[in-house]
Structures are given as structure tokens and as C-alpha cells.
Motif scaffolding. Structure first.
Motif, PDB file in Angstrom:
ATOM      1  N   LYS A  38      -1.889  -0.430  -1.163  1.00 52.92           N
ATOM      2  CA  LYS A  38      -0.722   0.355  -0.773  1.00 52.92           C
ATOM      3  C   LYS A  38      -0.569   0.394   0.747  1.00 52.92           C
ATOM      4  N   ASN A  39       0.610   0.791   1.161  1.00 53.11           N
ATOM      5  CA  ASN A  39       0.828   0.977   2.589  1.00 53.11           C
ATOM      6  C   ASN A  39       0.330   2.354   3.013  1.00 53.11           C
ATOM      7  N   ILE A  40      -0.141   2.439   4.214  1.00 55.12           N
ATOM      8  CA  ILE A  40      -0.461   3.730   4.827  1.00 55.12           C
ATOM      9  C   ILE A  40       0.182   3.718   6.196  1.00 55.12           C
ATOM     10  N   GLU A  41       1.111   4.635   6.385  1.00 55.62           N
ATOM     11  CA  GLU A  41       1.815   4.661   7.653  1.00 55.62           C
ATOM     12  C   GLU A  41       1.079   5.551   8.637  1.00 55.62           C
ATOM     13  N   HIS A  42       0.963   5.050   9.854  1.00 54.86           N
ATOM     14  CA  HIS A  42       0.241   5.776  10.906  1.00 54.86           C
ATOM     15  C   HIS A  42       0.736   7.221  11.010  1.00 54.86           C
ATOM     16  N   ASP A  45       1.190   9.287   6.936  1.00 48.99           N
ATOM     17  CA  ASP A  45       0.484   9.266   5.655  1.00 48.99           C
ATOM     18  C   ASP A  45      -0.943   9.812   5.738  1.00 48.99           C
ATOM     19  N   TYR A  46      -1.340  10.286   6.885  1.00 48.63           N
ATOM     20  CA  TYR A  46      -2.692  10.869   6.996  1.00 48.63           C
ATOM     21  C   TYR A  46      -2.629  12.311   6.494  1.00 48.63           C
ATOM     22  N   GLN A 241      -3.631   0.582  12.150  1.00 49.79           N
ATOM     23  CA  GLN A 241      -2.425   1.414  12.272  1.00 49.79           C
ATOM     24  C   GLN A 241      -2.186   1.898  13.694  1.00 49.79           C
TER      25      GLN A 241
ATOM     26  N   LEU B  18       8.854   0.521  -1.626  1.00 50.46           N
ATOM     27  CA  LEU B  18       7.648   1.021  -0.975  1.00 50.46           C
ATOM     28  C   LEU B  18       7.768   2.497  -0.655  1.00 50.46           C
ATOM     29  N   ALA B  25      -1.747   7.346  -0.070  1.00 50.20           N
ATOM     30  CA  ALA B  25      -3.065   7.301   0.557  1.00 50.20           C
ATOM     31  C   ALA B  25      -3.602   8.720   0.639  1.00 50.20           C
ATOM     32  N   TYR B  26      -4.848   8.816   0.926  1.00 48.26           N
ATOM     33  CA  TYR B  26      -5.461  10.139   1.074  1.00 48.26           C
ATOM     34  C   TYR B  26      -4.928  11.086   0.004  1.00 48.26           C
TER      35      TYR B  26
END
Lengths: 561, 197
Positions: A38-42, A45-46, A241, B18, B25-26
Motif C-alpha cells: 500500500k501507499n503511505i503518504e508522508h 498517513d502516520y 517518504q 488509491l 498504514a499504521y
């Protein structure tokens, strides 16, 4: 997409893939970066980046249900609520343990660059010559001088903090100011230097956590939260990222496609070149083909090798690069979980402020200079000193207000360090495709057959005893050596399996990380390592990747690829 | 960096759905509410009472203020192995029985001094029983093969639930969300609190 052709395809988006994308796009190539997860955007998405223990349903501890779903992860610290969802799904993507192998995988954009230890050291010049001098495995096809400028190049951009310590065993780099030792570590450092007459050193760790801002990258220096693994809102540490991906995006030359499992590198046997890749969309199971002039394989050591094994099988049964007989062989990790701890007296009136995401480092001293042991190579230590918190054993305190008061205050100073030892490349340590098991997408899975051997076992004795000796020589009390179970993979430094070399008969890659049998395919992650050194390897992957990317573009311009 | 550009790039390039994808995530795990987990309100209240004897309110908040009972019930239910849970549950029966046989009263009706005396004797019993095989500093459920004395489990659950709570970490210990810098040598005076994290 109408146009499925690119100048370059980068497979994987972790530490080395991010660097490949950055370098190739900045040199003007149109690049497709494929990521299986999957994508994790800087920042955006944290989702846990500001959380504390009380924000998690079980205060961060893993549940029985999590342990059941992640039997491998649950063997060690990575299974917790804070990073849940950041490790590969073990049910969807199984593997076979011929011998126990702990494989920690990050299947998402950024890969393990979001989950790494960040300690960043250069290999030294002996590391590149040891195999040849000792008759182990094969010689590296490059020397320290070949990679030194590239170390500097990636250090400057990534932002590595550290001191220039002037030690041959641990070459200095182009660092930001170091994260400093605390008062106790400083004192013990001086005592160790004195006790061992300058032959052993305790220095500040060198880490990819910044001590100076990089406004040009939109990154702020470390704020000492020590929450790197939750994703850093400041971009304080190097990750795909925070650093390489935005640089690649800025060129306008990057296309990033998540959920793209590359199942095969397409190979033209007449031209002896790869032509592109075949991709399974992880969500729809549809197959796509993308073509390109060059391919960078950065899927993490074992998955890069897995991909080679699944490619060009019409030509070579064992896959692309298997003509050497070395593809999948020579697995290395760093063996560790052995060291010592001690109590430090005399600093009861001192404490510290901030949570430093690094510690101290003791560079290798065994088999260095005039030192000779009954094993080859050596090890370094990582550790820190701190005052104990409420988790300390206070059996004598009983219960009640006295207990509460006592453990609400910091306890005695403690110091601990763990050795990370070099593992020799050994042909019989290997991974291979298991024909009897497939993953969620019907793809074959890897089997691991790796063990540490006599050389490592001998080294481990020193790894414990030397730690004890150093703490005792520094005058510390309650010195206790420890050795816990170690199984390959636990170091999360898997290397080898597609090694560089000078001869296509004994190596998979040449001096520029090109697959001998397909010169437009470059493998620049941990798979390429000819030997392991004892230092943390990621910085070397960065440097090798930047070097190979530069070479690849030059070769393209010359019409050689 | 320009996040919006990155996002646009990804969407345009991939053609896949997307954004808005349900794969995150997380993974954010839902908080537990202690309903229907095998421990009753009375159990939770009992854990809080025992917890308060171990970590009492002084000039700072205590176990009850942090509602350790609720977290203990959650940890027992979701994190403990069945074997661990059995040792603990049997132990609570024993603890209550002990109170009755020594003082002819329910535990919760004992005076502060009586509670302290009873639990202190159990603490000593636990220390003798455990010898070296169990350390209170071990993480909750890190090693399920070790079955220590039930009182050690209780004490560990109370300490963990208390100091990992917002009350314990920020009102009893010292807490700084964003330290901003590192200083490896600051003065310490007896009585200054330890850092929570």
C-alpha cells in the motif's frame, strides 16, 4: 494506462529503491517505481505519530489475536500496537523455515525505511579486501576508494549525524553534528580509552537522525521524541517518504504504482537484456506489463533474489543470474543479542533531557591491527546508558506509598551494550523457491536454510566476554554478561543471495551491480553484498545504489544498454 | 515537500483507486471498552481497590485515579494466555479467601492497614515463590512460558496499567511530548520525578 513504457523501472520503494528513483529521475529518466504494498503518504498517513501508550487499546502490548496472526513477528519486539499494520501479512505471504529464520518485512511504500534502526556506518577498506586476503567466498569487485565518494554523496543528502572520530576501522563521513553522549557515557568512554590504551573506543552513534534542518527538503532536525517508528512529522530521520521520494517527485519524472507485485522480469535471450516486467495488481489480481530500458531491483535482499529466481526460467531453470550457481546462496545477517550490562555509580545528581533516538557505538577492535583471534572478522557494540525507570526490580520495596515514591524517581544509572557480529558468506546458507507452497497470489514462496556456524559461535564468546571486560575495566559494578537466543534474520540485516563479484561463474552481479546475464538489470539492495562487515548496512546500499544509477545513465547515454 | 503534488502524481500515474482505499498504514486499533470480556464491574472495582493499596493516592494520583482496574481486565482478557489467566483468576479467589480467613471480612471492607498487611505478606510470599524466574520489569505477556506467583502478576499489571496511563505518566512521572533537544547532563535532585517515556 496508455503508455506502459518507461526509461527505467525501479522495483521496490525502500531505502535503496527510493535512492534509485531519486537518482534516475534527477538525471532525466522517466521512471516507474513499483511497490508491492500500500501507499503511505508522508506525515498524512502516520496515524500514530502523536500517540502515547495510553492511546492504544492495550497500551501498545500485542494481544493473543495478534500473536496468532503474526507467529514470526511475535517472536521479538516488532509486534506491537504502535506499528501494527506496518509488517507484511504472514498469512498472505508465508515462507518456509527449513531452519528457523525470522523474516521481518515491510510491504508498503517506503518499506523498512520507515522501520529501520538508522545507525549509519561506512564499511572500511579492509571490509572490501578481507574475503580475498582470507580466501573466503569471492573478492569484492570494488574497493573502498570506489565507493567513498558515494558514501559522502548520500550522507550529505540523507542527513547523517556523527563525529569525525579519525578511526581507520570506521571511516569518517560528511556528517551533521553528532547526537552527543550523555555524561555517564562520556565518562565511561574516557575510562575505556585509558584502560585499553586507545585500542578500544566508545563513540557517539552515527545515525540518520538529523541535528540540522534541511529546509531544501522540507525537513526539520530531530525533536528527540524517539518515535521514529511511528513516522516522523518533522522528517527528522531519513526515509523514502521524508527524503528521496519527494526529490524524485519534484522532477516530474516519477510514476509510483503501489499494489504492484512484480512476478517476473521479462528477458530477451537474443539481446541478453531484460525488456520489462510483468506485474500482478495486488488488489485486482490483473496482470500488467511494463517495459523499460533498464531495471533496478530493490525489493529487499530476499525478494530481489526471489524475483530473479522467477525470471528468465526458460533460459535458466534457476532463474536470471543462476548461471553462477550462487543465486540464493551466501545468506548473511548480523548475529547479535549478546553483550553485557552494568550499574554505574557516582552520578546520582545527574539526569538527562530529551529522548535521543541513538546511543553509543564501540567500533570493531578484534582482528584489527595486530589483534589476532581464533575466528575471522569482528563485531561492534551498540548501547546506551540511562537511569532506570519504574520497570526496575524493586522487590524490597513491597507495596504502598513507599513503593510509589521510590519508582516514581529515576533509579540507578545502568549501561548496556549489544554486539553485532559479522557473519561469513557461506555457500550452504541459502534461500530457494519451495515448489509446494504458494502465496495469496499463487506465487511460489521462499524457503530459508540458514544457520550460524563455527566462526560466528567462536566470535560470540568474545562478544560477551569483551563487553564484560570493558565494563569491568571502566570500574563499573554489577557487570553481567548475557547471551540470548539468536536466529538468522533477527538482525533484520539480511544480505547476500545475489552477490557482486569479478567472475560471472561465481557471482551474480558485476562491479556496477549489473546482473552478468542481463546488463540492464541492476540489483543494489542487500542482496548484492559480497561480505557483511559488522556495521549496519543500509548506508552502503544507498551509496551502491547512487553509484550504480550514475553508471547506468552513463551507459545508457553511450548506447551500451 | 508538496504532499498534494505527490498525491496527484500517484493518482494520475496509477489509475488505481488509491485514495480512499481501505488499506491503511499504521492500522488504528479501536480502544477497548471492557464490555463482555469475562470480568464484571465488581471485578474491575476489586482490581482498583487492590491496585490502590499497591499504588495509593498520595500528593499525586493513585491507581484508582488511573482506573487501573479497567486496563487490568482488558490486558487479562486480550493479552494473557489462558494458562496465565487461570493462575491469575485462581489467585484472586485465593486473595479473597485469605482476607476472609484472616479478618473475617471481604477484602474491600478491610482497613487500609489490614489491606497493606495482607498484600505485603502476599508480596513476600510471591518473592519467595518466584526466586529468580520472574522479573517484574519483564514486559506484560512477553514470555508466556513463565507462570509466576499470582500476586506478582497482579503487581505487574497494576504498575504497568498505572505508569502507562495518562494520569500516571503525566501527573506522577515527568512527561514531555516534544522535548525539542537533547541534554545529556542536567542536574538531578532527590525527589525529582523520572521521565515517563
Amino acid at each position: 494506462m496508455a503508455n506502459n513504457h518507461y526509461d527505467a523501472i525501479v522495483i521496490g520503494s525502500g531505502i535503496s529503491g527510493g535512492w534509485a528513483a531519486k537518482e534516475l529521475t534527477e538525471k532525466g529518466l522517466k521512471v516507474l517505481m513499483l511497490e508491492r504494498g500500500k501507499n503511505i503518504e508522508h506525515v498524512k498517513d502516520y496515524q500514530n505519530m502523536h500517540k502515547e501508550s495510553w492511546d492504544y487499546p492495550h497500551r501498545g502490548r500485542p494481544t493473543q489475536a495478534m500473536k496468532k496472526d503474526f507467529p514470526v513477528l511475535s517472536r521479538d519486539y516488532p509486534l506491537n500496537e504502535a506499528t501494527f499494520g506496518m509488517w507484511a501479512n504472514e498469512q498472505e505471504s508465508p515462507y518456509i523455515e527449513k531452519k528457523r529464520f525470522d523474516w521481518y518485512r515491510g510491504y508498503h511504500v517506503g518499506g523498512r525505511s520507515l522501520l529501520w534502526g538508522r545507525q549509519s556506518y561506512r564499511l572500511n577498506s579492509e571490509d572490501f579486501m578481507a574475503n580475498a586476503k582470507e580466501g573466503i567466498a569471492v573478492d569484492w569487485p570494488i574497493r573502498y576508494e570506489d565507493i567513498a565518494p558515494w558514501y559522502g554523496y548520500v550522507e550529505r543528502f540523507a542527513g547523517i549525524s556523527g563525529n569525525r572520530d579519525g578511526l581507520n576501522v570506521l571511516p569518517d563521513g560528511e556528517f551533521q553534528p553528532a547526537m552527543l553522549l550523555n555524561c555517564v557515557e562520556k565518562d565511561i568512554s574516557a575510562r575505556i580509552t585509558k584502560a585499553f590504551k586507545g585500542s578500544r573506543h566508545l563513540i557517539s552513534g552515527r545515525t540518520a537522525n538529523m541535528t540540522e534542518d534541511k529546509p531544501e527538503q522540507g525537513r526539520t532536525s530531530c525533536q528527540y521524541r524517539n518515535k521514529c517508528w511511528l513516522g516522523c512529522p518533522f522528517g527528522g530521520f531519513f526515509s523514502t517518504q521524508s527524503s528521496t521520494l519527494p526529490a524524485a517527485v519534484k522532477t516530474g519524472n516519477l510514476t509510483l504504482r503501489p499494489f504492484s507485485i512484480v512476478k517476473e522480469i521479462l528477458y530477451n535471450k537474443d539481446k541478453k537484456r531484460a525488456t520489462g516486467v510483468s506485474v500482478i495488481d495486488a488488489q485486482t489480481n490483473e496482470i500488467y506489463e511494463f517495459t523499460s530500458k533498464i531495471i533496478f531491483v530493490n525489493a529487499s535482499s530476499f525478494n530481489s533474489t526471489w524475483l530473479l529466481m522467477n525470471s528468465a526460467t526458460d533460459e535458466w531453470e534457476g532463474g536470471l543470474g543462476s548461471s553462477s550457481g550462487e543465486l540464493g546462496h551466501n545468506v548473511m545477517d548480523h548475529h547479535f543479542r549478546v553483550g553485557a550490562s552494568a550499574t554505574v555509580e557516582g552520578f546520582d545528581d545527574k539526569y538527562y533531557y530529551g529522548r535521543r533516538p541513538s546511543g553509543f557505538y564501540v567500533p570493531r577492535f578484534r582482528n584489527w591491527g595486530s589483534d589476532k583471534r581464533d575466528y575471522l572478522r569482528g563485531f561492534g557494540y551498540q548501547g546506551s546508558a540511562s537511569r532506570q525507570g519504574w520497570k526496575r526490580d524493586v522487590a524490597e520495596m513491597g507495596i504502598g506509598a513507599d513503593l510509589k515514591d521510590a519508582i516514581s524517581e529515576p533509579g540507578p544509572w545502568q549501561i548496556g551494550m549489544t554486539a553485532f557480529g559479522e557473519m561469513l558468506p557461506e555457500h550452504s546458507n541459502r534461500i530457494y523457491l519451495d515448489p509446494n507452497k504458494t502465496d495469496k497470489w499463487g506465487l511460489p514462496v521462499l524457503a530459508m536454510d540458514v544457520a550460524i556456524r563455527e566462526n560466528e559461535l567462536r566470535m560470540r564468546k568474545d562478544m560477551q566476554q569483551d563487553a564484560v571486560d570493558m565494563f569491568e575495566a571502566a570500574g563499573l559494578t554489577n557487570v553481567q554478561g548475557f547471551e540470548k537466543e539468536y536466529y538468522p534474520g533477527m538482525g533484520i540485516h539480511e544480505m547476500g543471495t545475489a552477490r557482486m563479484g569479478r567472475d560471472p561463474k561465481t557471482s551474480v552481479l558485476n562491479a556496477h551491480n549489473q546482473v552478468w546475464d542481463a546488463l540492464n538489470v541492476f540489483v543494489t539492495d542487500g542482496a548484492c553484498m559480497t561480505s557483511a562487515s559488522c556495521v549496519n548496512p543500509s548506508l552502503t546500499y544507498m551509496a551502491l545504489t547512487a553509484r550504480a544509477a550514475s553508471f547506468a545513465v552513463d551507459e545508457l547515454k553511450k548506447g551500451n544498454l | 515537500m508538496k504532499r498534494r503534488d505527490l498525491l496527484k502524481m500517484i493518482v494520475a500515474a496509477t489509475g488505481t483507486a488509491l485514495v480512499g482505499s481501505n488499506v491503511l498504514a499504521y492500522t488504528v486499533l479501536p480502544m477497548e471498552d471492557n464490555q463482555g470480556n469475562g470480568y464484571s464491574k465488581d471485578d474491575v472495582a476489586f482490581f482498583n481497590e487492590v491496585g490502590e493499596s499497591i499504588i495509593p493516592r498520595t500528593d499525586t494520583p493513585g491507581a484508582k485515579d488511573a482506573n487501573v482496574g479497567s486496563m487490568i481486565a482488558i490486558l487479562l482478557t486480550d493479552c494473557y494466555s489462558p494458562d496465565q489467566r487461570k493462575v491469575f483468576n485462581d489467585g484472586m479467589v485465593a486473595l479473597k479467601f485469605n482476607a476472609k480467613s484472616r479478618y473475617s471480612k471481604e477484602f474491600v471492607l478491610l482497613t487500609y492497614e489490614q489491606r497493606l498487611a495482607l498484600l505485603s505478606s502476599l508480596d513476600e510470599e510471591a518473592n519467595r515463590h518466584n526466586k529468580k524466574m520472574f522479573s517484574i520489569k519483564t514486559e506484560i505477556n512477553a514470555d508466556e512460558s513463565v507462570l509466576p506467583h499470582y500476586f506478582s502478576m497482579l503487581k505487574q499489571l497494576v504498575l504497568f496499567s498505572f505508569f502507562s496511563s495518562e494520569v500516571g505518566a503525566t501527573k506522577v512521572l515527568r512527561y514531555e511530548a516534544v522535548p525539542g533537544f537533547y541534554d545529556g547532563e542536567i542536574p538531578y535532585r532527590k525527589g525529582d520525578k523520572a521521565w515517563a517515556t
